[in-house]
Write a protein that holds these residues in place. Structure first.
Motif, PDB file in Angstrom:
ATOM      1  N   LYS A 381       0.825  -1.212   0.000  1.00  0.00           N
ATOM      2  CA  LYS A 381       0.000   0.000   0.000  1.00  0.00           C
ATOM      3  C   LYS A 381       0.855   1.256   0.000  1.00  0.00           C
ATOM      4  N   PHE A 406       5.361 -19.802 -12.760  1.00  0.00           N
ATOM      5  CA  PHE A 406       4.437 -19.590 -11.635  1.00  0.00           C
ATOM      6  C   PHE A 406       4.638 -18.193 -11.046  1.00  0.00           C
ATOM      7  N   PRO A 407       4.155 -17.174 -11.702  1.00  0.00           N
ATOM      8  CA  PRO A 407       4.345 -15.843 -11.141  1.00  0.00           C
ATOM      9  C   PRO A 407       3.197 -15.451 -10.199  1.00  0.00           C
ATOM     10  N   TYR A 408       3.533 -14.762  -9.127  1.00  0.00           N
ATOM     11  CA  TYR A 408       2.531 -14.221  -8.217  1.00  0.00           C
ATOM     12  C   TYR A 408       2.626 -12.699  -8.304  1.00  0.00           C
ATOM     13  N   ILE A 409       1.512 -12.063  -8.559  1.00  0.00           N
ATOM     14  CA  ILE A 409       1.531 -10.609  -8.690  1.00  0.00           C
ATOM     15  C   ILE A 409       0.495 -10.042  -7.733  1.00  0.00           C
ATOM     16  N   GLU A 410       0.946  -9.343  -6.714  1.00  0.00           N
ATOM     17  CA  GLU A 410       0.027  -8.807  -5.713  1.00  0.00           C
ATOM     18  C   GLU A 410       0.147  -7.288  -5.694  1.00  0.00           C
ATOM     19  N   THR A 411      -0.939  -6.623  -6.013  1.00  0.00           N
ATOM     20  CA  THR A 411      -0.895  -5.170  -6.117  1.00  0.00           C
ATOM     21  C   THR A 411      -1.894  -4.542  -5.160  1.00  0.00           C
ATOM     22  N   GLU A 412      -1.416  -3.660  -4.326  1.00  0.00           N
ATOM     23  CA  GLU A 412      -2.307  -3.021  -3.355  1.00  0.00           C
ATOM     24  C   GLU A 412      -2.306  -1.510  -3.489  1.00  0.00           C
ATOM     25  N   ASN A 413      -1.689  -1.003  -4.523  1.00  0.00           N
ATOM     26  CA  ASN A 413      -1.631   0.432  -4.681  1.00  0.00           C
ATOM     27  C   ASN A 413      -2.060   0.804  -6.090  1.00  0.00           C
ATOM     28  N   SER A 414      -3.011   1.738  -6.191  1.00  0.00           N
ATOM     29  CA  SER A 414      -3.603   2.019  -7.496  1.00  0.00           C
ATOM     30  C   SER A 414      -2.675   2.800  -8.415  1.00  0.00           C
ATOM     31  N   ALA A 416       0.375   2.002  -8.925  1.00  0.00           N
ATOM     32  CA  ALA A 416       1.429   1.088  -9.367  1.00  0.00           C
ATOM     33  C   ALA A 416       1.212   0.661 -10.812  1.00  0.00           C
ATOM     34  N   GLN A 417       2.297   0.370 -11.479  1.00  0.00           N
ATOM     35  CA  GLN A 417       2.199  -0.202 -12.814  1.00  0.00           C
ATOM     36  C   GLN A 417       2.970  -1.507 -12.823  1.00  0.00           C
ATOM     37  N   VAL A 418       2.250  -2.571 -13.026  1.00  0.00           N
ATOM     38  CA  VAL A 418       2.880  -3.883 -12.969  1.00  0.00           C
ATOM     39  C   VAL A 418       2.621  -4.603 -14.285  1.00  0.00           C
ATOM     40  N   GLU A 419       3.675  -5.074 -14.890  1.00  0.00           N
ATOM     41  CA  GLU A 419       3.513  -5.795 -16.145  1.00  0.00           C
ATOM     42  C   GLU A 419       4.230  -7.128 -16.039  1.00  0.00           C
ATOM     43  N   HIS A 420       3.585  -8.144 -16.515  1.00  0.00           N
ATOM     44  CA  HIS A 420       4.249  -9.443 -16.546  1.00  0.00           C
ATOM     45  C   HIS A 420       3.937 -10.106 -17.869  1.00  0.00           C
TER      46      HIS A 420
END
Lengths: 482, 402
Positions: A381, A406-414, A416-420
């Motif tokens: 966060k 086996f990727p785990y992507i946990e995002t709790e902040n709006s 954020a920019q996460v790309e996989h």
């Protein structure tokens, strides 16, 4: 085409481990098994202070309450932890002033490995801390480093000479309770390297350690601690080869990195331990905990690894991005052949604001091997404007092997920019055909393609390693096509 | 220490009252343990409240045609309604459909499938005859109208060789109702058949767990759309086996949790045979303190050469308190394959937002526009245009309310 493919595959599987030999150096061994007495023995052999013995005993108590992890995508017979040697040191234990005093047979071993210490000393300016079965035998270039105030020595020496630093930082990144193997390592670690870069110092050379597991059946428990103080920089190299052995050998190392404000640590590994023979017999079990923390603002930790060896690899170099604007990087090439199994990846934990992480993972599987990428990207966060980019590619050679993601992507902040992204494919017949057409033999073409595929990661390696890594890829895979 | 006399009361197993203990399905269920977050399959979904909820079987007739008609215009469909797990004969048109009242022979080790198998009250058996087209699509309503009810529903759908069908499944909780909807749908798409399922979930405060098992045969195509609009706790498990050459599966979804809602989509596509294709596209829009989970696994068996599998999961977080957990997985044992997945989590494109605002569109309207467009990539894949329009409107409404 089919027959040549088969021939090529056969040829690859017949490529024997190049570095398979055993050095006959007398070894000082503790009896098999693990109990408090063994820990006391290790501690007394190494003339350790009481606090370290207490630390070991406490870790041992914790370890006894823990269970072996079984979530990784690997299979192996149960390890009998009471059937291993926990301490082995080469016998001639004099303080060595120069290389001339080093056992000539040992020097010969390094020559076979293609590492001439003299060469390196003279030409490349690399200080090599050679770890041979858990005890440092030779440390070079210490003087040059000393002038800069850099500490680079074996863990044993560091405990004697800089106890306050070790006491402060040991197990501060990887707590004893972290996992089963970290607890085991904390209880029985025999030696390793310690490195401290003072404020504002840029380490003038690549610090390097060569590991070898030599004595049959001795678990190797290395402990490495790298501390980069404010605004410092260090590039650390770790390379490994081990002799051919039939019984599986356990290696459970712990590596801890700490980067203060503005500091940068670059940690590179080339791992080429004995992977077992082509039937999957023997080989090293490599269960390693590697973690770095970017404590200060604008700090950076970069992991680069080329994994070609070990029967089983279980390794997740991680970054905790605590400082604002801190950066974590992970570049990996993992090659598995025959019956090798690799479960490797990284964890990027974003805590600070404006933190960035990059993950590039390239897996190559051939033969009957299984190669998994397992990673976690976590945006807390508090991590406003965090940024992550992950790319995990797998290349399959042969229809008996496996590649998994086996990727785990946990995002709790709006913000954020996460790309996989991940892809799996094989070397295209058209690519090979294109090369063939231009007079490049299939085998060479495959080398070319694999090297190109891994280039993104190999480019991140320091020069000395890049050459070795490319050779390793060729040895591991040449001519393999599915 | 003083010894006090205590009576030890064995804690009853959750839901044990609802199963038939003497049946093999009941035995199978009673041997399973309630899933917790320590279980990898349930890592991100907490079921604590469900475990302790006081539930009962209740047969009521509160749902009216109007309730349904307000969501989907029923005149275009053949309507079949289940309320709290019981068939509403008065509202349903059972032409060509049988009520399912036999326990499934398959023993599942998935907790909620096993529960439904061992204690189900009703469901449908739909068989679309070979080389026919289901002219009027089926509107299958699973509803819950009692806050304390448990509905265990088992449906079986078979599309015989060369047939074609479209089924709209509406999971509905009446406004004041909540309860627990536990459904299992087993689908058999026989060779060269086409089946499309559009699942709308308007579940209010209810908890819904849905398990779908699909077998796809030679050259058959299975498409599934899951639109999770409202639902306090929704968990969808879709398991697809691509059994024969040329089988195709497409799984799509849009989830729009808001408030403190939790929506979890698990997909598993098993490429068993060579030359099969699969495609997945899941998009999430999360606001307030909502949490979303996506776990998509693609398995490619050794024999499944020439597989083509694609998977994408994109999420937009509209609030700092919303959480998205994404876990796309690939497990591949064949070499001549093309498999890829992508997962992104982020926020609205600031440039696009600015562009719209610069042209005099209010920020709220601009956000709505962009988010609707984001969802439309999935919605536009629905072959029934009327339904697609309806879904778009529902998503838009859902977003403007938050």
């Amino acid at each position: 085409m089919a027959t040549t493919e088969k021939e090529l595959l056969e040829k690859v599987t017949k490529t024997e481990y190049k570095y398979g030999f055993t050095t006959n150096i007398e070894s000082d061994k503790a009896p098999k098994g693990l109990n408090e007495d063994i820990i006391r023995l290790i501690s007394s052999k190494k003339e350790e202070p009481q606090w370290l013995l207490d630390f070991r005993l406490k870790s041992f108590e914790i370890w006894k309450t823990m269970k072996e992890p079984n979530w990784a995508h690997v299979k192996y017979p149960k390890i009998d932890f009471q059937d291993l040697y926990y301490y082995a040191a080469p016998k001639p234990k004099k303080n060595l002033e120069s290389l001339d005093e080093v056992d000539p047979e040992l020097l010969d071993t390094f020559k076979k490995l293609g590492i001439s210490i003299e060469e390196q000393k003279r030409l490349s300016g690399v200080a090599v801390d050679i770890v041979m079965d858990s005890v440092s035998v030779a440390t070079t270039f210490t003087k040059t480093l000393k002038e800069k105030g850099i500490i680079f020595c074996s863990m044993g020496e560091a405990v004697k000479n800089y106890p306050e630093l070790i006491q402060e930082h040991l197990a501060s990144v990887v707590p004893v309770k972290d996992n089963f193997y970290a607890a085991l390592n904390s209880a029985v670690f025999t030696d390793g390297s310690f490195c401290y870069i003072p404020k504002g110092v840029r380490c003038p050379m690549e610090l390097s350690t060569y590991f070898r597991i030599n004595e049959s059946n001795t678990g190797q428990f290395e402990r490495t601690l790298v501390i980069a103080d404010e605004d410092s920089y260090v590039s650390y190299l770790e390379g490994c080869t081990a002799p051919m052995r039939d019984e599986n050998q356990l290696h459970a190392a712990v590596v801890e990195l700490k980067a203060a404000k503005g500091a940068e640590i670059k940690y590179s590994t080339v791992q080429n331990w004995y992977p077992g023979d082509k039937n999957g017999k023997g080989g090293i079990y490599n269960f390693v905990t590697k973690r770095g923390i970017c404590e200060g603002d604008h700090s950076k930790i970069s992991w680069t690894q080329v994994e070609t060896g070990s029967a089983i690899t279980w390794k997740y170099p991680s970054c905790i991005l605590k400082g604002n604007h801190s950066i974590g990087e992970f570049y990996s090439v993992a090659v598995t052949n025959n019956h090798q199994q690799a479960d490797t990846g990284t964890k990027m934990i974003h805590i600070g604001k404006n933190t960035k992480s990059t993950i590039i993972s390239k897996g190559v599987s051939a033969g009957f091997s299984n190669n998994s990428y397992r990673g976690l990207v976590r945006i807390n966060k508090s991590a406003t404007n965090a940024r992550n980019f992950s790319q995990c590619d797998s290349l399959l050679m042969g229809d008996q092997c496996g590649a998994h993601t086996f990727p785990y992507i946990e995002t709790e902040n709006s913000s954020a920019q996460v790309e996989h992204e991940a892809t799996t494919s094989k070397i295209g017949e058209d690519q090979i055909f294109y090369c063939n057409q231009r007079g490049i033999a299939t085998e060479k073409a495959i080398n070319l393609i694999v090297n190109g595929y891994a280039k993104e990661v190999l480019n991140k390696l320091p020069m000395e390693f890049a050459v070795e890594a490319q050779k390793l890829l060729e040895i591991s895979l040449e001519g393999s096509v599915g | 220490m003083e010894l006090t006399q205590t009576t030890i009361v064995a804690k009853p197993l959750p839901f044990a009252d609802f199963v038939l203990p003497e049946s093999k399905q009941g035995q199978n269920f009673l041997n399973l343990s309630f899933p917790t977050t320590r279980n990898e399959y349930w890592k991100y979904t907490r079921l604590g409240k469900l475990k302790t909820a006081k539930l009962k079987i209740s047969q009521t007739s509160n749902i009216t045609v109007e309730t349904i008609n307000n969501i989907v215009a029923i005149d275009r469909y053949q309507l079949v309604v289940f309320e709290n797990g019981f068939l509403r004969n008065d509202l349903s048109d059972l032409t060509g459909i049988e009520e399912n009242n036999t326990l499934s022979n398959k023993l599942s080790n998935e907790y909620f499938t096993a529960l439904s198998d061992a204690s189900f009250t009703s469901g449908i058996n739909l068989k679309v005859k070979a080389n026919t087209v289901l002219t009027k699509p089926l509107l299958l309503v699973n509803s819950s109208s009692d806050p304390e009810s448990i509905s265990n529903i088992n449906h079986n759908i078979t599309t015989q060789q060369g047939s074609e069908a479209m089924v709209c499944m509406l999971d509905l909780a009446a406004a004041e109702g909540s309860g627990f909807l536990n459904s299992v749908t087993r689908i058999n798409a026989e060779s060269s058949s086409n089946l499309e399922i559009v699942n709308l979930q308007v579940l209010g405060k209810a908890t819904a767990i849905q398990n779908i098992y699909v077998d796809v045969a030679e050259d058959a195509s299975f498409k599934h759309f899951g639109f999770s609009l409202i639902g306090q706790l929704t968990r969808n498990n879709i398991n697809v086996n691509l059994n024969k050459t040329g089988a195709y599966a497409e799984l799509n979804g849009v989830y729009v949790p808001s408030g403190s809602q939790h929506i979890d989509n698990h997909t598993y596509i098993d490429h068993i045979a060579p030359n099969c294709n699969s495609s997945e596209l899941y998009r999430g829009i999360l606001s307030n303190t909502a949490t979303g989970v996506f776990n998509g696994k693609v398995m490619v068996r050794q024999a499944a050469q020439k597989t083509n599998a694609f998977q994408a999961n994109n999420n937009i977080l509209l609030s700092d308190k919303a959480t998205m957990n994404s876990k796309p997985e690939l497990e591949i044992y064949a070499d001549d394959v093309k498999c890829s997945h992508g997962s992104t989590t982020g926020q609205m494109d600031k440039d696009a937002l600015f562009y719209l605002q610069a042209r005099g569109i209010k920020k709220t309207a601009a956000v709505k526009l962009l988010v609707t467009a984001f969802a439309d990539d999935v919605v536009s894949r629905v072959s029934d245009e009327h339904l697609a329009e309806l879904i778009n409107a529902m998503i838009e409404k859902q977003i403007s309310e938050n």
